[in-house]
Each structure stands twice: as structure tokens, then as C-alpha cells.
Design a protein around this motif. Structure first.
Motif, PDB file in Angstrom:
ATOM      1  N   GLY A   1      27.994  46.003  44.660  1.00  0.00           N
ATOM      2  CA  GLY A   1      29.150  46.481  45.511  1.00  0.00           C
ATOM      3  C   GLY A   1      30.252  46.453  44.529  1.00  0.00           C
ATOM      4  N   ASN A   2      31.419  47.090  44.712  1.00  0.00           N
ATOM      5  CA  ASN A   2      32.712  47.292  43.945  1.00  0.00           C
ATOM      6  C   ASN A   2      33.282  45.668  43.581  1.00  0.00           C
ATOM      7  OD1 ASN A   2      33.354  48.088  46.851  1.00  0.00           O
ATOM      8  ND2 ASN A   2      35.369  47.484  46.298  1.00  0.00           N
ATOM      9  N   PHE A   3      33.677  45.721  42.619  1.00  0.00           N
ATOM     10  CA  PHE A   3      34.217  44.283  42.094  1.00  0.00           C
ATOM     11  C   PHE A   3      35.548  43.985  42.715  1.00  0.00           C
ATOM     12  CE2 PHE A   3      36.827  41.434  39.611  1.00  0.00           C
ATOM     13  CZ  PHE A   3      35.774  40.506  39.211  1.00  0.00           C
ATOM     14  N   GLY A   4      35.527  42.694  43.265  1.00  0.00           N
ATOM     15  CA  GLY A   4      36.968  42.309  43.534  1.00  0.00           C
ATOM     16  C   GLY A   4      36.936  42.574  45.456  1.00  0.00           C
ATOM     17  N   PHE A   5      35.953  43.046  45.766  1.00  0.00           N
ATOM     18  CA  PHE A   5      35.832  43.241  47.491  1.00  0.00           C
ATOM     19  C   PHE A   5      35.305  41.615  47.924  1.00  0.00           C
ATOM     20  CE2 PHE A   5      33.267  43.129  51.406  1.00  0.00           C
ATOM     21  CZ  PHE A   5      33.829  44.202  51.977  1.00  0.00           C
ATOM     22  N   MET A   6      34.422  40.797  47.086  1.00  0.00           N
ATOM     23  CA  MET A   6      33.998  39.533  47.674  1.00  0.00           C
ATOM     24  C   MET A   6      35.106  38.705  46.892  1.00  0.00           C
ATOM     25  SD  MET A   6      29.993  39.136  47.074  1.00  0.00           S
ATOM     26  CE  MET A   6      29.868  39.983  45.542  1.00  0.00           C
ATOM     27  N   ARG A   7      35.781  37.674  47.544  1.00  0.00           N
ATOM     28  CA  ARG A   7      36.867  36.903  47.367  1.00  0.00           C
ATOM     29  C   ARG A   7      36.567  36.072  45.879  1.00  0.00           C
ATOM     30  NH1 ARG A   7      42.080  37.170  49.201  1.00  0.00           N
ATOM     31  NH2 ARG A   7      42.133  38.515  51.220  1.00  0.00           N
ATOM     32  N   ILE A   8      35.280  35.807  45.921  1.00  0.00           N
ATOM     33  CA  ILE A   8      35.026  35.066  44.641  1.00  0.00           C
ATOM     34  C   ILE A   8      35.050  35.709  43.259  1.00  0.00           C
ATOM     35  CG2 ILE A   8      32.469  35.388  44.523  1.00  0.00           C
ATOM     36  CD1 ILE A   8      32.579  31.934  44.615  1.00  0.00           C
ATOM     37  N   ASP A   9      34.744  37.017  43.366  1.00  0.00           N
ATOM     38  CA  ASP A   9      35.036  37.730  42.297  1.00  0.00           C
ATOM     39  C   ASP A   9      36.307  37.258  41.300  1.00  0.00           C
ATOM     40  OD1 ASP A   9      32.745  39.100  42.593  1.00  0.00           O
ATOM     41  OD2 ASP A   9      33.723  41.070  43.660  1.00  0.00           O
ATOM     42  N   ASN A  10      37.538  37.254  42.185  1.00  0.00           N
ATOM     43  CA  ASN A  10      38.777  37.103  41.603  1.00  0.00           C
ATOM     44  C   ASN A  10      39.279  35.469  41.592  1.00  0.00           C
ATOM     45  OD1 ASN A  10      39.472  39.598  40.387  1.00  0.00           O
ATOM     46  ND2 ASN A  10      39.634  40.462  42.459  1.00  0.00           N
ATOM     47  N   GLU A  11      38.525  34.830  42.473  1.00  0.00           N
ATOM     48  CA  GLU A  11      38.779  33.435  42.816  1.00  0.00           C
ATOM     49  C   GLU A  11      37.917  32.213  41.705  1.00  0.00           C
ATOM     50  OE1 GLU A  11      39.922  33.255  47.600  1.00  0.00           O
ATOM     51  OE2 GLU A  11      37.897  32.525  46.767  1.00  0.00           O
ATOM     52  N   PHE A  12      36.869  33.084  41.224  1.00  0.00           N
ATOM     53  CA  PHE A  12      35.957  32.182  40.203  1.00  0.00           C
ATOM     54  C   PHE A  12      36.660  31.157  39.247  1.00  0.00           C
ATOM     55  CE2 PHE A  12      33.144  31.724  36.500  1.00  0.00           C
ATOM     56  CZ  PHE A  12      32.177  31.402  37.228  1.00  0.00           C
ATOM     57  N   TYR A  13      37.657  31.620  38.579  1.00  0.00           N
ATOM     58  CA  TYR A  13      38.101  30.738  37.462  1.00  0.00           C
ATOM     59  C   TYR A  13      38.958  29.732  38.204  1.00  0.00           C
ATOM     60  CZ  TYR A  13      35.590  33.233  33.949  1.00  0.00           C
ATOM     61  OH  TYR A  13      34.461  33.457  33.307  1.00  0.00           O
ATOM     62  N   SER A  14      39.762  30.237  39.160  1.00  0.00           N
ATOM     63  CA  SER A  14      40.613  28.871  39.889  1.00  0.00           C
ATOM     64  C   SER A  14      39.628  27.859  40.514  1.00  0.00           C
ATOM     65  CB  SER A  14      41.635  29.568  40.670  1.00  0.00           C
ATOM     66  OG  SER A  14      41.046  30.471  41.709  1.00  0.00           O
ATOM     67  N   ILE A  15      38.647  28.234  41.132  1.00  0.00           N
ATOM     68  CA  ILE A  15      37.733  27.443  41.858  1.00  0.00           C
ATOM     69  C   ILE A  15      37.024  26.631  40.780  1.00  0.00           C
ATOM     70  CG2 ILE A  15      35.435  27.239  42.700  1.00  0.00           C
ATOM     71  CD1 ILE A  15      37.928  28.415  44.664  1.00  0.00           C
ATOM     72  N   LEU A  16      36.767  27.134  39.600  1.00  0.00           N
ATOM     73  CA  LEU A  16      36.032  26.270  38.286  1.00  0.00           C
ATOM     74  C   LEU A  16      37.071  25.336  38.127  1.00  0.00           C
ATOM     75  CD1 LEU A  16      33.471  27.826  38.428  1.00  0.00           C
ATOM     76  CD2 LEU A  16      33.645  28.245  35.859  1.00  0.00           C
ATOM     77  N   ASN A  17      38.385  25.567  37.735  1.00  0.00           N
ATOM     78  CA  ASN A  17      39.276  24.747  37.493  1.00  0.00           C
ATOM     79  C   ASN A  17      39.490  23.525  38.289  1.00  0.00           C
ATOM     80  OD1 ASN A  17      39.780  26.063  34.882  1.00  0.00           O
ATOM     81  ND2 ASN A  17      41.310  27.476  35.981  1.00  0.00           N
TER      82      ASN A  17
END
Ligand SMILES: [Zn+2]
Length: 328
Positions: A171-187
């Protein structure tokens, strides 16, 4: 390797184009010329959305009636055997076109979309849905699709509606919230498990849907690390461990593995007004919960969202067991 194709299946394109370009061309062609896909994508405008804000991330709930078939799919052996397989090349609808990825996989437009651009990537043969032998293919396809698409895998008991036919989705990147939240979640929630020159493994706990991620720009160490995790998750099991995977490539791979403890939450099996028809898969793990029935979407609240995730994903205790074994 290929089943004999009885018709002209492939989209005519310039062979030298990259896979992401061909994919976009296929999307344009199919949403113009294939009525089912045209209807499917125009119905996305009617999808109802609710936003649930958590401290550091967002969960979306979507009311998407087009997904009823997939979410309520009977995936027991008997039901599967009795239906014609909708991913086998010779069962594809007349108007459906494909892009050939390599000798093993083709790419199709999904006419019952969740994403603005949603694709199914079936193997050309009718072989079972498993990840162990096919993880490298997931990486290779992800690299070819490049940064504009996330590619994902649903285990045979974790949301795949065709557990008998190997396939990925994209699917298009950015549709799933985790696509863009990944690094803030990791931090915020990540704990470093392994950090070598070749790959970085992180465990995310105390989060709504705990996961393990691997980042790397080399196929071999990345695959080895995945196999190590896979083997630990497999301990004591005869079947594939329950999991969903989301993978993105942007100069390096970012692989998110969601270990699962349950296929469907208790709500799925309730009768009457207690029933909520939801069958969580990679997209739901990615932060977009899909509800094909309006009555379920209307009653969904933050508390139920939390309960759904906690029923089907690894608890903090299960994660700490996994982390202990991974660190040895
Ligand atoms: Zn099939």
C-alpha cells in the motif's frame, strides 16, 4: 514455474521501467478500465474515520464496508478447499491485469481497497502462505517497490484471507500511521537488542501493539536476524508462529515484526449486539483498524481499541521472555 496463462494477463509497459513506476501505471489502467476496481477506489471516499489520540501516536478506525468478505472470510481447511482460489492466475477476473515482478511473483490491483493504492502480490503457484522460505522475496520486492510503498505479510492465522496461496500485499507509504511514527515510537518505547555494523534490532514494549524491528541495508544479516527471531517464536510450535510483518525500503530495510497471540479478539465470536466484526491483520497493527460493519464502527471507543490490541498482540511479559532469549 508459471502456471500456463490462458489470456493476455500482463500490462503492456516499457520493460525498462522500475517496479514502482509500473505499479503506478497498472493502478491508473485498472482504475480506469476495470469497473470493479473503479468502484472500489471511488467508494474509498465514503469510508468513515475516527481518530483516537494516545500520548505519542494515533490509531484510526475506518468503516470500510468493501472489506466484509475479507474480514469475515472462513479460513478453516474445509472452507478453503471448497472455494476456487481467487489468487490463482487462471481464476483472475477477465479485466484484471498484472505486472510481472520476477519468475515467482506478480502484482495486482486489489479491487477491495483499504489503502488509496492497494496491491496484492501473489506467488504464481498455488503454494501455502508461509514466511520462512519467502522472507528474502519480501525484502527483494520491497526494494523494487522502493520508498513510496510499504509491503506487508499476514500469517495464515493472522489475517490472510487466502492462507492456501502465498501472497504479500502493498500500500502507499504513509497510509498506515506506523510508517511515519516509527522512529518516535522507537525513541520512546524501544529497547536496543542488537546493534552491529550490519543491522539494528529493537524491541518495543509498553506500547499498544508491541513489536520487534530490524533495520539493515544488507539482505543476508537481515535475513539471519529474522530467522533467529522466527526460531525463538517457533519454539514448541508445529506451525508457523503467528505474526504480521510490515517492511519498507528507503536506502535500507525497515522490518517490523508483530508477534501475535490470537487471530481474532473475543468480540469477533460474540453474538448479537456484543459482536464486533474485526479480524486484525498487518494494516490494523500499522495503526488503522478496519471495521466492515457500520454498527461496529459506531460503537468503537478508545477502551475497546485498547482491548482489541491487547487481546491479539504480545503482552509485556511475553515480550520480555522473547527479549531475554534474543539477547543470549
Ligand atoms: Zn491459488
Amino acid at each position: 514455474m508459471f502456471d500456463e496463462v490462458k489470456r493476455n494477463l500482463y500490462l503492456e509497459t516499457d520493460e525498462s521501467l522500475t517496479l514502482d513506476k509500473k505499479t503506478n501505471l497498472l493502478f491508473e489502467q485498472q482504475t480506469e478500465n476495470w469497473q470493479l476496481a473503479k468502484n472500489g477506489y471511488s467508494s474509498l471516499k465514503l469510508v468513515g474515520k475516527k481518530i483516537f489520540e494516545f500520548d505519542d501516536f494515533i490509531i484510526e478506525a475506518h468503516y470500510n464496508p468493501g472489506r466484509i468478505v475479507s474480514s469475515s472470510a472462513k479460513v478453516d481447511e474445509k472452507s478453503i478447499k471448497e472455494r476456487p482460489c481467487f489468487l490463482c492466475i487462471n481464476n483472475l477476473p477477465e479485466d484484471q491485469k498484472a505486472v510481472k515482478i520476477d519468475d515467482k511473483y506478480i502484482l495486482l490491483v486489489n479491487p477491495f481497497p483499504i489503502f488509496d493504492k492497494h496491491f496484492t502480490i501473489p506467488h504464481v503457484q498455488h503454494i501455502p502462505q508461509t514466511i520462512k522460505e519467502n522472507f528474502k522475496s519480501l525484502l527483494a520486492i520491497s526494494e523494487k517497490l522502493n520508498k513510496d510503498f510499504s509491503i506487508f505479510y499476514n500469517g495464515p492465522k493472522c489475517g490472510a484471507s487466502a492462507p492456501d496461496h502465498l501472497h504479500f500485499q502493498a500500500g502507499n507509504f504513509g497510509f498506515m500511521r506506523i510508517d511515519n511514527e516509527f522512529y518516535s515510537i522507537l525513541n520512546k518505547y524501544g529497547k536496543l537488542i542488537n546493534d552491529s555494523n550490519e543491522y539494528t534490532t529493537t524491541a518495543v514494549t509498553n506500547y499498544l501493539r508491541n513489536f520487534i524491528s530490524i533495520e539493515s541495508n544488507e539482505i543476508k544479516p537481515l535475513t539471519n536476524e529474522f530467522m533467529r527471531i522466527y526460531d525463538i517464536l517457533s519454539e514448541g510450535l508445529n506451525d508457523e508462529p503467528m505474526l504480521n510483518i510490515i517492511c519498507t525500503y528507503n536506502n535500507f530495510w525497515k522490518v517490523i515484526i508483530f508477534p501475535r497471540k490470537k487471530h481474532r479478539p473475543t468480540y469477533f465470536f460474540e453474538e448479537g449486539e456484543n459482536k464486533i466484526l474485526i479480524s486484525p491483520a498487518a494494516v490494523d497493527m500499522g495503526g488503522v483498524l478496519i471495521f466492515p460493519r457500520e454498527e461496529d464502527f459506531n460503537k468503537i471507543d478508545k477502551e475497546t481499541v485498547i482491548d482489541i490490541y491487547s487481546q491479539v498482540t504480545f503482552s509485556n511479559d511475553e515480550m520480555s521472555n522473547l527479549i531475554k532469549k534474543l539477547k543470549v
